[in-house]
Design a protein around this motif. Sequence first.
Motif, PDB file in Angstrom:
ATOM      1  N   SER A 211       0.804  -1.221   0.000  1.00 42.25           N
ATOM      2  CA  SER A 211       0.000   0.000   0.000  1.00 42.25           C
ATOM      3  C   SER A 211       0.836   1.268   0.000  1.00 42.25           C
ATOM      4  O   SER A 211       0.308   2.357  -0.230  1.00 42.25           O
ATOM      5  CB  SER A 211      -0.934   0.005   1.218  1.00 42.25           C
ATOM      6  OG  SER A 211      -0.191  -0.065   2.415  1.00 42.25           O
ATOM      7  N   GLU A 212       2.153   1.155   0.241  1.00 41.56           N
ATOM      8  CA  GLU A 212       3.014   2.342   0.199  1.00 41.56           C
ATOM      9  C   GLU A 212       3.064   2.947  -1.203  1.00 41.56           C
ATOM     10  O   GLU A 212       3.384   4.126  -1.357  1.00 41.56           O
ATOM     11  CB  GLU A 212       4.434   1.986   0.652  1.00 41.56           C
ATOM     12  CG  GLU A 212       4.524   1.548   2.114  1.00 41.56           C
ATOM     13  CD  GLU A 212       5.948   1.145   2.484  1.00 41.56           C
ATOM     14  OE1 GLU A 212       6.817   1.156   1.586  1.00 41.56           O
ATOM     15  OE2 GLU A 212       6.187   0.825   3.664  1.00 41.56           O
ATOM     16  N   ARG A 213       2.739   2.158  -2.233  1.00 44.41           N
ATOM     17  CA  ARG A 213       2.815   2.629  -3.620  1.00 44.41           C
ATOM     18  C   ARG A 213       1.483   3.197  -4.114  1.00 44.41           C
ATOM     19  O   ARG A 213       1.385   3.644  -5.248  1.00 44.41           O
ATOM     20  CB  ARG A 213       3.253   1.482  -4.532  1.00 44.41           C
ATOM     21  CG  ARG A 213       4.634   0.935  -4.214  1.00 44.41           C
ATOM     22  CD  ARG A 213       5.025  -0.199  -5.166  1.00 44.41           C
ATOM     23  NE  ARG A 213       5.004   0.253  -6.535  1.00 44.41           N
ATOM     24  CZ  ARG A 213       4.226  -0.305  -7.489  1.00 44.41           C
ATOM     25  NH1 ARG A 213       3.401  -1.279  -7.186  1.00 44.41           N
ATOM     26  NH2 ARG A 213       4.272   0.148  -8.730  1.00 44.41           N
ATOM     27  N   ILE A 214       0.467   3.178  -3.261  1.00 41.23           N
ATOM     28  CA  ILE A 214      -0.853   3.630  -3.694  1.00 41.23           C
ATOM     29  C   ILE A 214      -0.889   5.144  -3.832  1.00 41.23           C
ATOM     30  O   ILE A 214      -0.374   5.872  -2.992  1.00 41.23           O
ATOM     31  CB  ILE A 214      -1.940   3.166  -2.703  1.00 41.23           C
ATOM     32  CG1 ILE A 214      -2.074   1.647  -2.746  1.00 41.23           C
ATOM     33  CG2 ILE A 214      -3.284   3.817  -3.024  1.00 41.23           C
ATOM     34  CD1 ILE A 214      -3.101   1.098  -1.773  1.00 41.23           C
ATOM     35  N   ARG A 215      -1.546   5.604  -4.905  1.00 41.39           N
ATOM     36  CA  ARG A 215      -1.794   7.023  -5.102  1.00 41.39           C
ATOM     37  C   ARG A 215      -3.248   7.216  -5.526  1.00 41.39           C
ATOM     38  O   ARG A 215      -3.882   6.315  -6.075  1.00 41.39           O
ATOM     39  CB  ARG A 215      -0.866   7.611  -6.166  1.00 41.39           C
ATOM     40  CG  ARG A 215       0.590   7.687  -5.742  1.00 41.39           C
ATOM     41  CD  ARG A 215       1.353   8.666  -6.598  1.00 41.39           C
ATOM     42  NE  ARG A 215       0.830  10.018  -6.474  1.00 41.39           N
ATOM     43  CZ  ARG A 215       1.293  11.060  -7.164  1.00 41.39           C
ATOM     44  NH1 ARG A 215       2.265  10.905  -8.030  1.00 41.39           N
ATOM     45  NH2 ARG A 215       0.768  12.262  -7.003  1.00 41.39           N
ATOM     46  N   HIS A 216      -3.764   8.429  -5.275  1.00 46.63           N
ATOM     47  CA  HIS A 216      -5.126   8.787  -5.668  1.00 46.63           C
ATOM     48  C   HIS A 216      -5.038   9.906  -6.702  1.00 46.63           C
ATOM     49  O   HIS A 216      -4.382  10.914  -6.466  1.00 46.63           O
ATOM     50  CB  HIS A 216      -5.932   9.273  -4.457  1.00 46.63           C
ATOM     51  CG  HIS A 216      -5.953   8.305  -3.319  1.00 46.63           C
ATOM     52  ND1 HIS A 216      -6.243   8.672  -2.027  1.00 46.63           N
ATOM     53  CD2 HIS A 216      -5.714   6.967  -3.277  1.00 46.63           C
ATOM     54  CE1 HIS A 216      -6.201   7.619  -1.237  1.00 46.63           C
ATOM     55  NE2 HIS A 216      -5.865   6.571  -1.968  1.00 46.63           N
ATOM     56  N   TRP A 217      -5.717   9.715  -7.819  1.00 44.39           N
ATOM     57  CA  TRP A 217      -5.667  10.696  -8.913  1.00 44.39           C
ATOM     58  C   TRP A 217      -7.075  11.250  -9.141  1.00 44.39           C
ATOM     59  O   TRP A 217      -8.016  10.495  -9.378  1.00 44.39           O
ATOM     60  CB  TRP A 217      -5.166  10.036 -10.191  1.00 44.39           C
ATOM     61  CG  TRP A 217      -3.891   9.269 -10.033  1.00 44.39           C
ATOM     62  CD1 TRP A 217      -3.762   7.966  -9.628  1.00 44.39           C
ATOM     63  CD2 TRP A 217      -2.570   9.749 -10.262  1.00 44.39           C
ATOM     64  NE1 TRP A 217      -2.445   7.607  -9.600  1.00 44.39           N
ATOM     65  CE2 TRP A 217      -1.682   8.673  -9.985  1.00 44.39           C
ATOM     66  CE3 TRP A 217      -2.040  10.971 -10.677  1.00 44.39           C
ATOM     67  CZ2 TRP A 217      -0.311   8.787 -10.104  1.00 44.39           C
ATOM     68  CZ3 TRP A 217      -0.673  11.091 -10.804  1.00 44.39           C
ATOM     69  CH2 TRP A 217       0.180  10.012 -10.522  1.00 44.39           C
ATOM     70  N   LYS A 218      -7.212  12.563  -9.100  1.00 45.78           N
ATOM     71  CA  LYS A 218      -8.518  13.188  -9.277  1.00 45.78           C
ATOM     72  C   LYS A 218      -8.907  13.176 -10.754  1.00 45.78           C
ATOM     73  O   LYS A 218      -8.146  13.644 -11.613  1.00 45.78           O
ATOM     74  CB  LYS A 218      -8.490  14.625  -8.761  1.00 45.78           C
ATOM     75  CG  LYS A 218      -9.868  15.222  -8.519  1.00 45.78           C
ATOM     76  CD  LYS A 218      -9.765  16.543  -7.785  1.00 45.78           C
ATOM     77  CE  LYS A 218     -11.139  17.073  -7.400  1.00 45.78           C
ATOM     78  NZ  LYS A 218     -11.053  18.346  -6.656  1.00 45.78           N
ATOM     79  N   LEU A 219     -10.100  12.647 -11.041  1.00 47.02           N
ATOM     80  CA  LEU A 219     -10.520  12.491 -12.435  1.00 47.02           C
ATOM     81  C   LEU A 219     -10.618  13.829 -13.150  1.00 47.02           C
ATOM     82  O   LEU A 219     -10.391  13.917 -14.363  1.00 47.02           O
ATOM     83  CB  LEU A 219     -11.856  11.755 -12.498  1.00 47.02           C
ATOM     84  CG  LEU A 219     -12.320  11.325 -13.890  1.00 47.02           C
ATOM     85  CD1 LEU A 219     -11.365  10.310 -14.502  1.00 47.02           C
ATOM     86  CD2 LEU A 219     -13.735  10.752 -13.834  1.00 47.02           C
ATOM     87  N   GLY A 253      -0.712   8.311   0.923  1.00 44.28           N
ATOM     88  CA  GLY A 253       0.614   8.414   1.504  1.00 44.28           C
ATOM     89  C   GLY A 253       1.138   7.049   1.869  1.00 44.28           C
ATOM     90  O   GLY A 253       0.415   6.054   1.833  1.00 44.28           O
ATOM     91  N   ALA A 254       2.414   6.985   2.224  1.00 41.14           N
ATOM     92  CA  ALA A 254       3.016   5.704   2.564  1.00 41.14           C
ATOM     93  C   ALA A 254       2.441   5.163   3.863  1.00 41.14           C
ATOM     94  O   ALA A 254       2.115   3.984   3.978  1.00 41.14           O
ATOM     95  CB  ALA A 254       4.541   5.853   2.664  1.00 41.14           C
ATOM     96  N   ASN A 255       2.339   6.034   4.874  1.00 37.76           N
ATOM     97  CA  ASN A 255       1.842   5.614   6.176  1.00 37.76           C
ATOM     98  C   ASN A 255       0.934   6.703   6.749  1.00 37.76           C
ATOM     99  O   ASN A 255       1.233   7.887   6.627  1.00 37.76           O
ATOM    100  CB  ASN A 255       2.993   5.352   7.145  1.00 37.76           C
ATOM    101  CG  ASN A 255       3.870   4.200   6.698  1.00 37.76           C
ATOM    102  OD1 ASN A 255       3.447   3.055   6.692  1.00 37.76           O
ATOM    103  ND2 ASN A 255       5.103   4.507   6.296  1.00 37.76           N
ATOM    104  N   SER A 256      -0.136   6.281   7.406  1.00 37.46           N
ATOM    105  CA  SER A 256      -1.015   7.245   8.047  1.00 37.46           C
ATOM    106  C   SER A 256      -0.401   7.686   9.375  1.00 37.46           C
ATOM    107  O   SER A 256       0.429   6.985   9.952  1.00 37.46           O
ATOM    108  CB  SER A 256      -2.401   6.643   8.273  1.00 37.46           C
ATOM    109  OG  SER A 256      -2.307   5.491   9.088  1.00 37.46           O
ATOM    110  N   LYS A 257      -0.808   8.863   9.856  1.00 40.79           N
ATOM    111  CA  LYS A 257      -0.322   9.393  11.130  1.00 40.79           C
ATOM    112  C   LYS A 257      -1.516   9.686  12.035  1.00 40.79           C
ATOM    113  O   LYS A 257      -2.616   9.948  11.552  1.00 40.79           O
ATOM    114  CB  LYS A 257       0.468  10.694  10.907  1.00 40.79           C
ATOM    115  CG  LYS A 257       1.734  10.526  10.087  1.00 40.79           C
ATOM    116  CD  LYS A 257       2.516  11.831  10.013  1.00 40.79           C
ATOM    117  CE  LYS A 257       1.799  12.855   9.152  1.00 40.79           C
ATOM    118  NZ  LYS A 257       2.611  14.081   8.937  1.00 40.79           N
ATOM    119  N   GLN A 258      -1.247   9.658  13.344  1.00 44.81           N
ATOM    120  CA  GLN A 258      -2.297  10.025  14.280  1.00 44.81           C
ATOM    121  C   GLN A 258      -2.169  11.501  14.631  1.00 44.81           C
ATOM    122  O   GLN A 258      -1.073  12.006  14.854  1.00 44.81           O
ATOM    123  CB  GLN A 258      -2.248   9.205  15.569  1.00 44.81           C
ATOM    124  CG  GLN A 258      -3.421   9.525  16.492  1.00 44.81           C
ATOM    125  CD  GLN A 258      -3.439   8.710  17.763  1.00 44.81           C
ATOM    126  OE1 GLN A 258      -2.607   8.895  18.634  1.00 44.81           O
ATOM    127  NE2 GLN A 258      -4.400   7.796  17.847  1.00 44.81           N
TER     128      GLN A 258
END
Length: 342
Positions: A211-219, A253-258
């Motif tokens: 999941s570190e390689r996941i990205r979201h692209w706005k259509l 992102g690579a990792n979520s933060k609190q």
Amino acid sequence: MARNEQLIRQHKILQILERLRFGATLEELRDSVVEELGLTSLHPRSIRRDLEALTAAGLPISDEETQRGRIWKLSRSDKGLQKIAITASELIALSMGRDLMLPLVGTQFWIGIESFWNKVGDQLPEAVWEHYERYRRTLYVLGLPTKTYEKHQGILKTVNRAIQEHRHLEMTYQVPGRAASVRTIEPYGVVLFQSSIYVVSTEESRDGVGSERIRHWKLDRFTSAKALDSWFKPNQQIDIQSHLGQSVGIFSGANSKQYVIRLSAQAARWVQEDPWHAEQEIVEEADGKVLLKVTAYHDTEIIQRVLRLGSEAEILTPESCRQEIAATVQELTTRYASPPQL
């Protein structure tokens, strides 16, 4: 075989049977699925198991012996796969859901929504429809942005094809204020978030694993898209639903933060009425204030929400987010310290 791949394969089988009036043999179905999903191989037994699963789910798939051998067909009628009885209350709930989907106008999703809505309307008794019309005049859905994806209809069809067939997708992506760039991605799904559509993918050039390689692209930022004649193998370590559930927003992102935010008693009530996240944690303090704990992938997602609360909220951690808000407040203080230049 991952469950999502089985579902994609079963949906493809349905699509194939829907367009074949005289049905198909197991081998013919297998060959079509392999070609249309870009698979390297697939045993007819897998197709048989998929057909059995679809039949068990209630879909009207039948088999019969012919000169071609045993074929499988999807039963048809003028009223579609099923005859659905609907009450006025159910119709009202359906119409509200349809209103919430208005940003999808112009896409194949909306075409399906409207087609079903029209079929329901055609089958309803006049008294039920009149009751619905009277009640609907007292119920309104507001707050939706006036945007549609009609101009992106062709691009979205290409994206969906690439997702279903595990094809690499070449796109031209234009971020406001930046030069357009051509990227090659491995699309996994689409997300509707706050009336905008995003493509969830991995990217060959992005470092990391899972999941570190996941990205979201706005259509909205796609200017073109092309499904390439090359295929990728979905990463079994990637769970899109779990990934999307780790953040209050749509940033990747690579990792979520609190994040820990101190809220006034009044702001706490607002956040309880309109939660930031399904798994947010609220801890009450002795003076009536509360600590809000949430996760996100990017500071921006939290900063925007905190600034909307003004002096009713204070970021405690992480320090990077706190410093960015301090810099923003300082800039605003300087800007509003003198009369505006008109």
